[in-house]
Design a protein around this motif. Structure first.
Motif, short mmCIF file in Angstrom:
data_model
loop_
_atom_site.label_atom_id
_atom_site.label_comp_id
_atom_site.label_asym_id
_atom_site.label_seq_id
_atom_site.Cartn_x
_atom_site.Cartn_y
_atom_site.Cartn_z
N THR A 122 0.84 -1.19 0.00
CA THR A 122 0.00 0.00 0.00
C THR A 122 0.88 1.24 0.00
O THR A 122 2.09 1.18 0.21
CB THR A 122 -0.90 0.01 1.25
N GLU A 123 0.24 2.38 -0.23
CA GLU A 123 0.98 3.63 -0.26
C GLU A 123 1.63 3.93 1.09
O GLU A 123 2.76 4.40 1.15
CB GLU A 123 0.04 4.78 -0.64
N GLN A 124 0.91 3.62 2.18
CA GLN A 124 1.46 3.85 3.52
C GLN A 124 2.67 2.96 3.77
O GLN A 124 3.70 3.39 4.30
CB GLN A 124 0.38 3.58 4.58
N GLU A 125 2.55 1.68 3.36
CA GLU A 125 3.68 0.75 3.54
C GLU A 125 4.87 1.19 2.69
O GLU A 125 6.03 1.08 3.10
CB GLU A 125 3.25 -0.67 3.17
N ARG A 126 4.58 1.67 1.48
CA ARG A 126 5.66 2.12 0.60
C ARG A 126 6.42 3.27 1.24
O ARG A 126 7.66 3.30 1.21
CB ARG A 126 5.08 2.56 -0.74
N LYS A 127 5.69 4.21 1.86
CA LYS A 127 6.34 5.34 2.52
C LYS A 127 7.19 4.86 3.70
O LYS A 127 8.30 5.35 3.93
CB LYS A 127 5.31 6.34 3.00
N GLU A 128 6.67 3.88 4.45
CA GLU A 128 7.42 3.36 5.58
C GLU A 128 8.70 2.66 5.12
O GLU A 128 9.76 2.81 5.73
CB GLU A 128 6.55 2.39 6.38
N GLN A 168 11.15 5.28 4.02
CA GLN A 168 11.75 5.94 5.18
C GLN A 168 12.82 5.05 5.81
O GLN A 168 13.88 5.52 6.25
CB GLN A 168 10.67 6.25 6.22
#
Length: 344
Positions: free
Chosen positions: A155-161, A164
């Motif tokens: 997901t987009e949130q996982e991709r950002k994590e 990071q």
């Protein structure tokens, strides 16, 4: 015929024959001139005596030469085998004693060079091992994140994590490489410290500027007590680097809401910097080891860092004629003191 190809015994034999022929020739000439038989007999006797003594000289010289070459070969064999000590001759007046003394000096120099090479090799092996250990974890984390991103959709949130996480690991690698470059340039003499007279408050301001954000983030109060007009001959850039490393460590290991106090005081012979924190403290058994390159205590591996800051700080201080010491108690904080000579 070249003389260097003739053996010593053969050379002495040729000399004896030449001397005997020369003496007999002179005797014959004297006999022909005088016609006296006693001249011929006396000349022959003198020739025989001379030959006997020359052969005796040849025998003695050959023995001494044999002993000389035997001892010389023994010393060279000891040098080749790496024997710790060479046996010195007692008689210091002989040619062998003088050569032995010079060979012993040469051997001592060779042994010292060998020890230095072995020490540098061990240090290089330890450095490679330490670097491999420091690089291994970030690289493993980067490979794990990359494999995860390649293996399954996220997901987009996982991709950002994940991104990071990649950024954090690359920051750690960058910090490691920068620290290694600074240390290497300082140790190899590529960068030389240039001491100039300057205000210590300016140097301290540069060092403190690097930890302001991290201290505010942990709500750590930082107080500075430094005379505004205090001058010292020092390398401002590298001294600020050393003080920053001390302050950075203080911020890392001081809990939220703690305090850090920086003070500067001039004594008769030295100017003293003190960095005192209310952190976790350092056990007495570890205080001698914290200045080693890449050393980190077992219970601080979760904190960011590679264990090179204190080592670099001590190198900078030492190369300016100063020294460092630490006093600490577990659970009650630490105080790092840096002393710079007023004149150096």
């Amino acid at each position: 015929m070249k003389l260097e190809r003739i053996s010593v015994k053969k050379l002495f034999l040729m000399i004896c024959i030449g001397a005997a022929v020369s003496m007999l020739t002179v005797c014959m000439v004297l006999f022909v001139i005088t016609g006296e038989r006693w001249v011929l007999i006396g000349g022959v006797l003198l020739t025989v005596c001379a030959l006997v003594w020359m052969f005796f000289l040849t025998f003695v010289f050959g023995k001494r030469l044999s002993v000389f070459t035997k001892e010389l070969c023994r010393i060279i064999d000891c040098m080749i085998s790496g024997s710790e000590e060479l046996v010195q001759t007692v008689d210091s007046e002989t040619l062998f004693a003088r050569i032995s003394y010079r060979l012993s000096r040469l051997y001592s120099i060779m042994q010292e060079n060998r020890r230095k090479v072995d020490e540098e090799r061990r240090e290089l092996q330890m450095l490679v091992s330490d670097i491999s250990h420091q690089v291994k974890m970030p690289v493993s984390n980067l490979k794990m994140v990359a494999d995860t991103l390649l293996a399954k959709p996220v997901t987009e949130q996982e991709r950002k994590e994940f991104l990071q996480g990649i950024r954090d690991q690359t920051d750690k690698l960058e910090f490691l490489f920068q620290a290694l470059v600074k240390t290497s340039r300082l140790e190899t003499g590529i960068i030389r410290l240039e001491k100039k007279d300057g205000l210590l408050i300016d140097t301290l301001a540069i060092a403190c500027g690097g930890i302001v954000y991290a201290a505010e983030k942990k709500n750590i109060s930082v107080t500075v007590d430094c005379p505004a007009d205090l001058h010292l001959s020092h390398d401002s850039k590298w001294t600020a680097e050393a003080l920053f490393n001390l302050l950075d460590n203080a911020v890392k290991y001081t809990p939220n809401g703690g305090a850090i106090c920086v003070s500067v005081k001039k004594w008769e012979m030295y100017v003293e910097f003190k960095v005192t924190d209310t952190g976790k403290g350092i056990s007495e058994s570890s205080q001698a080891a914290i200045f080693r390159r890449f050393y980190r205590e077992e219970d601080v591996h979760d904190e960011q860092g590679v264990g090179i800051g204190l080592y670099l700080a001590r190198e900078i201080v030492t190369r300016q004629g100063g020294y460092m010491k630490v006093t600490s108690e577990v659970g009650r904080g630490s105080t790092f003191s840096v002393f710079f000579p007023c004149r150096w």
